[in-house]
Design an enzyme around this catalytic site. Sequence first.
Site, short mmCIF file in Angstrom:
data_model
loop_
_atom_site.label_atom_id
_atom_site.label_comp_id
_atom_site.label_asym_id
_atom_site.label_seq_id
_atom_site.Cartn_x
_atom_site.Cartn_y
_atom_site.Cartn_z
CE LYS A 41 -3.24 -2.30 2.96
NZ LYS A 41 -3.83 -2.67 4.29
CG ASP A 101 14.78 -2.06 4.43
OD1 ASP A 101 15.73 -1.23 4.78
OD2 ASP A 101 13.97 -2.90 5.22
CG PHE A 150 10.57 1.75 10.72
CD1 PHE A 150 10.96 0.52 9.97
CD2 PHE A 150 9.42 2.31 11.03
CE1 PHE A 150 9.89 -0.25 9.26
CE2 PHE A 150 8.28 1.45 10.54
CZ PHE A 150 8.56 0.21 9.62
#
Length: 176
Positions: A41, A101, A150
């Site tokens: 998403k 990542d 993060f």
Amino acid sequence: MREKIEVLITEEQLDKRISEIANQINKDFESKDIILVCVLKGGVMFMTDIAKKLKQTVEFEFIDVSSYYGGTESSGKLTINKDLETCIEGKHVILLEDIVDTGRTLSYLIEYLKEKNPASLKLCTLLDKPSRRVVDVNADYIGFTIPDAFIVGYGLDYAQKYRNLPYIGILHLDNE
Ligand code: IMP
Ligand code: MG
């Protein structure tokens, strides 16, 4: 645990950089029709904002793969939860990701989409965290190269939260 968000990239910076990438895509593709494939998403905000700045005929497609299981680390196992709804054979495809990542998701999707024989396949990611790479993948268009932290906001989540923030932030988990 208290969740604190430190702004890393502002709304204005996002808008400016997305315009620059769109201009580059406009140059590279000129009058060619494009299919944008958004990785759900996290890529949704990026897709809608960049698409508005593209001058070609643009189609929207969505693909959803699971690599995350609620935490902050991706697993090596990937499954397709939602597949493309159109045939991309012979078409110019740009895959839009929120962040690269470890590179596992993107490298899996590249192989998966290549098998469908598009005329061309380019990779465009809003964020790149190269320090965390496990699989060697390089995007053709990169919004921002960021440090190992993060990230949430502008489509990116922590346990499904914060996707609606208009900016990108670093999530800090503090013991109160
Ligand atoms: P990769 O397979 O490890 O490259 O991870 C890709 C996916 O993990 C991205 O498309 C994101 O959905 C998610 N992800 C990776 N890093 C972050 C982060 O810092 N915040 C939120 N989601 C992330
Ligand atoms: Mg993603």
